[in-house]
Enzyme design. Structure first.
Site, PDB file in Angstrom:
ATOM      1  N   GLU A 133       0.744  -1.337  -0.079  1.00  0.00           N
ATOM      2  CA  GLU A 133       0.048   0.047  -0.084  1.00  0.00           C
ATOM      3  C   GLU A 133       0.867   1.332   0.032  1.00  0.00           C
ATOM      4  OE1 GLU A 133      -3.400  -0.308   2.738  1.00  0.00           O
ATOM      5  OE2 GLU A 133      -4.034  -1.844   1.724  1.00  0.00           O
ATOM      6  N   GLU A 144      -5.249  -8.398  -0.279  1.00  0.00           N
ATOM      7  CA  GLU A 144      -5.960  -8.291   0.955  1.00  0.00           C
ATOM      8  C   GLU A 144      -7.345  -8.131   0.539  1.00  0.00           C
ATOM      9  OE1 GLU A 144      -4.353  -5.240   3.673  1.00  0.00           O
ATOM     10  OE2 GLU A 144      -2.425  -5.723   3.261  1.00  0.00           O
TER      11      GLU A 144
HETATM   12  O1  AHR Z   1      -5.259  -5.712   6.871  1.00  0.00           O
HETATM   13  C1  AHR Z   1      -5.382  -4.393   7.697  1.00  0.00           C
HETATM   14  C2  AHR Z   1      -4.468  -3.388   6.993  1.00  0.00           C
HETATM   15  O2  AHR Z   1      -5.171  -3.105   5.809  1.00  0.00           O
HETATM   16  C3  AHR Z   1      -3.117  -3.613   6.533  1.00  0.00           C
HETATM   17  O3  AHR Z   1      -2.098  -3.670   7.255  1.00  0.00           O
HETATM   18  C4  AHR Z   1      -3.205  -2.762   5.383  1.00  0.00           C
HETATM   19  O4  AHR Z   1      -2.276  -3.198   4.264  1.00  0.00           O
HETATM   20  C5  AHR Z   1      -4.503  -2.528   5.066  1.00  0.00           C
HETATM   21  O5  AHR Z   1      -4.912  -1.187   4.930  1.00  0.00           O
END
Ligand code: AHR
Length: 498
Positions: free
Chosen positions: A173, A301
């Site tokens: 990210e 994610e």
């Molecule tokens: O999964 C929680 C968080 O969500 C992670 O650390 C991040 O990559 C995303 O914003």
């Protein structure tokens, strides 16, 4: 009656097992307590990993595990987590909960966990606050066999043989917590950092994951690909995509995991179905640069994100998981299967005790969430060929702006010729008659399993088996057809020999 058409003669792509991957971050009680309790814990463990959790995860055939973050990855300095535990640095996990991170779970412990689970490894490196040298030395430490400063250090720390790193993420990210970068800037850094993520053993290539967009940020994808895409094999193997299902769409008040009404049920499912549109959007851009699909999409994610359980640390992201999460899991896994020509990995967030976890723990107790049970039914798709299939649907819901299809599906064939159908019924009030029609094949045998219950049903430490996989014997087979009534609010797996 809704017809499900299946053509066993038309294969549409390979379903990478990694579509059912998971993600473990140093966040809340995911690693510590959830997975790792230390060798001296009264909780039964092998080399510090709790046995109940490892056994439950092994049942899922967990294909790949991502570590150490997330946002944590861009603050993680791997050398803090090696060597004798008593001398490892203690630090504050500033991103998640402000608690002390004692680094007792580090590189060696992660590979021990992967060994016990029999899973592939996905290491996420630090671009946001780390150097090229730090990243390059980590790769050397983990994978170099022979004489080198990092291989020698690994040997000194008790592990002579290198480990296998299957995937390596160059930052996380980086448009946000990983450095707040512009796509052009990240893309240039990607080009530089990835150069030093070397594959030392050509029989064990490290697949490189470039940091991709958030949700529908198509500009990020375009700009990163414009800078990075065409630099030969192994320059970029995957581009990541992150998308979370936030029921209200408002980060400050996301909604409760267990208390919601019919409107929020459909709104959540509508938001989760947006995944399909996003994948289509990013795929179209990737197709422009990479028409031969050499670069995979890694949805590393995804999952539901609610307000934390009342009374818990807001920085720990601990939430319950109901039948709504079972539907979210089933819908997304069907979507990923349908896009298996481009989507090569997906990692639900997260493994234990964080967001849409498959497992929750409390002291020495452990429960499997509805999401766990859905993964346990969908595991039969791993490594299969996707089959051509289509289901008739109608729009359902209680608000015009949040209408969703009543059913979703995906179908695959395994190496032994068995066909696996997974279906979701998104309705909280209607059962549906379904007729499965197989082109040019008769059904020889059929068996099915189901996860179903009321929309808010969930497992608790006092009542761990409210939601579970049950066998379903309501399927009639005749000639090339199957017929059955699919209960409301359910996820189903049907195995067919045809
Ligand atoms: O999964 C929680 C968080 O969500 C992670 O650390 C991040 O990559 C995303 O914003």
């Amino acid at each position: 009656m809704f017809k499900l058409y299946i053509n066993p003669n038309v294969k549409k792509g390979h379903i990478n097992p990694e579509l059912q991957g998971n993600f473990s971050e140093h966040l809340g009680r995911c690693i510590y307590e959830g997975v790792y309790v230390g060798e001296n814990s009264p909780i039964k463990n092998v080399n510090g990993m709790r046995c109940d959790v490892v056994d439950a995860l092994k049942e899922l055939n967990l294909p790949v595990l991502r570590w150490p973050g997330g946002c944590f990855a861009d603050e993680y300095h791997w050398k803090d987590g090696i060597g004798p535990k008593e001398t490892r640095k203690k630090m504050i996990n500033t991103h998640w909960g402000g608690v002390v991170e004692d680094n007792s779970f580090g590189t060696h412990e992660f590979f021990e966990l992967a060994r016990q689970l029999g899973t592939k490894t996905y290491i996420n490196g630090n671009v946001g606050s780390g150097t090229v040298q730090e990243m390059s030395e980590w790769v050397e430490y983990m994978t170099f066999e022979g004489v080198s400063p990092m291989a020698d250090l690994r040997t000194k720390n008790g592990h002579k043989d290198p480990w296998r790193v299957d995937y390596f993420g160059v930052g996380n990210e980086n448009w946000g917590c990983g450095g707040n970068m512009r796509p052009e800037y990240y893309a240039d850094l990607y080009r530089r950092y990835q150069t030093y993520v070397r594959t030392y053993d050509s029989s064990k290539p490290i697949k490189k994951v470039c940091g991709g967009p958030n949700a529908d940020d198509y500009e990020w994808t375009k700009k990163v690909l414009a800078t990075c895409f065409d630099h030969g094999n192994g320059f970029m193997d995957l581009l990541s995509l992150h998308y979370y299902t936030v029921p209200t769409g408002v980060w400050e008040k996301k909604g409760s995991a267990t208390e919601f009404d019919d409107k929020l049920w459909y709104q959540t499912l509508k938001k989760t179905l947006y995944m399909d549109e996003i994948i289509n959007g990013h795929t179209a851009i990737m197709d422009e640069y990479d028409p031969n699909k050499k670069i995979g999409m890694s949805i590393d994610e995804w999952g539901t994100w609610y307000d934390v359980e009342p009374g818990t640390n807001p920085g720990f992201l601990y939430q319950q998981s109901t039948m709504r999460d079972a539907l979210v899991a089933g819908i997304n896994l069907n979507i990923f299967n349908k896009h298996c020509d481009r989507v090569k990995m997906a990692n639900i967030a997260q493994l234990v005790n964080v967001l849409q976890a498959v497992i929750l723990t409390e002291g020495d107790k452990m429960i499997k969430t509805p999401t766990y049970h859905v993964f346990n039914m969908y595991k039969y798709h791993q490594d299969n060929e996707l089959l051509d299939s289509y289901i008739e649907t109608k729009e359902i819901g209680v608000e015009d702006r949040n209408m969703v299809p009543n059913l979703t599906e995906s179908v695959s064939v395994d190496k032994n010729g068995k066909i696996h159908i997974t279906l979701t019924n998104l309705s909280i009030s209607e059962d549906y008659d379904i007729e499965g029609v197989f082109a040019e094949s008769n059904v020889k045998s059929v068996k099915a399993q189901i996860v179903t219950n009321d929309m808010k049903a969930h497992n608790t430490f006092d009542n761990p088996d409210v939601v579970k996989v049950e066998s379903f014997d309501g399927i009639k087979a005749s000639g090339n057809k199957l017929s059955f009534k699919m209960p409301k609010c359910s996820v189903m797996h049907i195995e067919v020999e045809a």
